[in-house]
Design a protein around this motif. Sequence first.
Motif, PDB file in Angstrom:
ATOM      1  N   ASN A   1       0.718  -1.052  -0.068  1.00  0.00           N
ATOM      2  CA  ASN A   1      -0.095   0.099   0.207  1.00  0.00           C
ATOM      3  C   ASN A   1       0.791   1.267  -0.058  1.00  0.00           C
ATOM      4  O   ASN A   1       0.431   2.206   0.659  1.00  0.00           O
ATOM      5  N   HIS A   2       1.942   1.166  -0.593  1.00  0.00           N
ATOM      6  CA  HIS A   2       2.754   2.504  -1.055  1.00  0.00           C
ATOM      7  C   HIS A   2       3.482   2.084  -2.247  1.00  0.00           C
ATOM      8  O   HIS A   2       4.528   1.547  -1.961  1.00  0.00           O
ATOM      9  N   ILE A   3       2.846   2.759  -3.254  1.00  0.00           N
ATOM     10  CA  ILE A   3       3.895   2.194  -4.502  1.00  0.00           C
ATOM     11  C   ILE A   3       3.727   3.609  -5.472  1.00  0.00           C
ATOM     12  O   ILE A   3       2.676   4.368  -5.524  1.00  0.00           O
ATOM     13  N   HIS A   4       4.849   3.865  -5.946  1.00  0.00           N
ATOM     14  CA  HIS A   4       4.848   4.981  -7.056  1.00  0.00           C
ATOM     15  C   HIS A   4       5.095   4.637  -8.347  1.00  0.00           C
ATOM     16  O   HIS A   4       5.419   3.522  -8.376  1.00  0.00           O
ATOM     17  N   THR A   5       4.650   5.255  -9.263  1.00  0.00           N
ATOM     18  CA  THR A   5       4.588   5.036 -10.670  1.00  0.00           C
ATOM     19  C   THR A   5       5.470   6.348 -11.362  1.00  0.00           C
ATOM     20  O   THR A   5       5.666   7.005 -10.906  1.00  0.00           O
TER      21      THR A   5
ATOM     22  N   ASP B   1       1.160   7.897  -5.658  1.00  0.00           N
ATOM     23  CA  ASP B   1       2.152   8.877  -6.235  1.00  0.00           C
ATOM     24  C   ASP B   1       2.364  10.291  -5.240  1.00  0.00           C
ATOM     25  O   ASP B   1       1.573  10.383  -4.470  1.00  0.00           O
ATOM     26  N   HIS B   2       3.629  10.860  -5.379  1.00  0.00           N
ATOM     27  CA  HIS B   2       3.840  11.961  -4.695  1.00  0.00           C
ATOM     28  C   HIS B   2       3.106  13.167  -4.976  1.00  0.00           C
ATOM     29  O   HIS B   2       2.571  13.471  -5.967  1.00  0.00           O
ATOM     30  N   CYS B   3       2.762  13.971  -3.743  1.00  0.00           N
ATOM     31  CA  CYS B   3       2.289  15.462  -3.903  1.00  0.00           C
ATOM     32  C   CYS B   3       3.039  16.233  -2.871  1.00  0.00           C
ATOM     33  O   CYS B   3       2.609  16.032  -1.667  1.00  0.00           O
TER      34      CYS B   3
ATOM     35  N   VAL C   1      -2.711   8.681  -2.525  1.00  0.00           N
ATOM     36  CA  VAL C   1      -1.458   9.626  -2.797  1.00  0.00           C
ATOM     37  C   VAL C   1      -0.922   9.825  -1.425  1.00  0.00           C
ATOM     38  O   VAL C   1      -1.052   9.590  -0.457  1.00  0.00           O
ATOM     39  N   GLU C   2       0.606  10.058  -1.761  1.00  0.00           N
ATOM     40  CA  GLU C   2       1.452  10.380  -0.572  1.00  0.00           C
ATOM     41  C   GLU C   2       1.668  11.722  -0.489  1.00  0.00           C
ATOM     42  O   GLU C   2       2.436  12.429  -1.231  1.00  0.00           O
ATOM     43  N   LEU C   3       1.044  12.284   0.501  1.00  0.00           N
ATOM     44  CA  LEU C   3       0.683  13.894   0.789  1.00  0.00           C
ATOM     45  C   LEU C   3       1.856  14.532   1.770  1.00  0.00           C
ATOM     46  O   LEU C   3       1.906  14.011   2.836  1.00  0.00           O
TER      47      LEU C   3
ATOM     48  N   SER D   1       6.024  -1.006   0.424  1.00  0.00           N
ATOM     49  CA  SER D   1       7.345  -1.039  -0.214  1.00  0.00           C
ATOM     50  C   SER D   1       7.964   0.208  -0.452  1.00  0.00           C
ATOM     51  O   SER D   1       9.046   0.179  -0.549  1.00  0.00           O
ATOM     52  N   ASP D   2       7.170   1.244  -0.829  1.00  0.00           N
ATOM     53  CA  ASP D   2       7.924   2.303  -1.379  1.00  0.00           C
ATOM     54  C   ASP D   2       8.284   2.256  -2.618  1.00  0.00           C
ATOM     55  O   ASP D   2       9.277   2.990  -2.970  1.00  0.00           O
ATOM     56  N   ALA D   3       7.831   1.027  -3.468  1.00  0.00           N
ATOM     57  CA  ALA D   3       8.663   0.771  -4.757  1.00  0.00           C
ATOM     58  C   ALA D   3       8.398   1.913  -5.677  1.00  0.00           C
ATOM     59  O   ALA D   3       7.380   2.490  -5.853  1.00  0.00           O
ATOM     60  N   HIS D   4       9.523   2.287  -6.163  1.00  0.00           N
ATOM     61  CA  HIS D   4       9.561   3.354  -7.353  1.00  0.00           C
ATOM     62  C   HIS D   4       9.826   2.677  -9.002  1.00  0.00           C
ATOM     63  O   HIS D   4       9.869   3.576  -9.747  1.00  0.00           O
ATOM     64  N   ARG D   5      10.010   1.376  -8.781  1.00  0.00           N
ATOM     65  CA  ARG D   5      10.199   0.764 -10.242  1.00  0.00           C
ATOM     66  C   ARG D   5       9.595  -0.491  -9.967  1.00  0.00           C
ATOM     67  O   ARG D   5       9.523  -1.077  -9.000  1.00  0.00           O
TER      68      ARG D   5
END
Length: 269
Positions: free
Chosen positions: A9-13, A42-44, A82-84, A228-232
């Motif tokens: 529950n923490h994934i970046h695209t 995703d980041h904000c 969203v990651e605020l 996981s805070d995965a970025h890829r």
Amino acid sequence: MKFRYISDNHIHTDCSFDGKDPATMMCEKAVRLGFYAITITDHCECNEYIEKKFAESVRQSWFETRKAAAIFRDRLHVLSGVELGQPLQAQDCAKEVVESFDFDFVLGSLHNIQGEPDFYFLDYSTINLIDYLRRYFDEILDMIEWGCFDSLAHITYPLRYAVAAGIEPPVEYFLQRSDEVLRKLIEKGIGLELNTSKIRLIQDGKLPDVEILRRYYEYGGRYVTIGSDAHRWPDVGFGVEAGMEILHRIGYRRFTVFVRHEPKMIPIE
Ligand SMILES: [Zn+2]
Ligand SMILES: [Zn+2]
């Protein structure tokens, strides 16, 4: 231990400035791993909301997540989030983002304290770390009081880079201030994230996440989200099962996935 329900529950695209792969690729990986759910977050970065055009990238992320949810609907629960970052440094922007989209999940983050660079960029050999941590915790407590998010991301974030710089982290002070945060999270019904991107440092006891999770449990907290805070795409799910084992050892029998901001309790079995 092989788990029946696994959720990241923490994934970046690639809708995040530092993300590499599209939402569909992240979902494809989660399906291949047999996961139950994922949340795209995703980041904000609210303090740079206007200049870095986060309104556009967050909108795109939300749309790509909806598309992925439709594509994968029979195979995976795809949740939008969203990651605020630093919401109190531009409260109007933070409010606008949270209210503009029907997110399932808002992760509250503090990557930099007011007026300072990201902890990642600090020179730990020259700063007074206790002073920075004092301001970090003060701002986090204000964020929780504000309350417009579902779970607090990576509480040990500032310590990661201290450890990487070879600085012995002031664990006692950190735990003492974490206690205030944990009690306030519980009072407000906000969750706590176990961020597994640094799972090895956590397992080795170099970061005090296990003790913080133990205390959260002891004080009555049950809403632990895992990410996981995965970025890829190769990093989807990184450390999540190891994180679930840590939770189980502490005594947790369920972890939390937020759906439409409601905590859903998922068995750890
Ligand atoms: Zn973050
Ligand atoms: Zn993140």
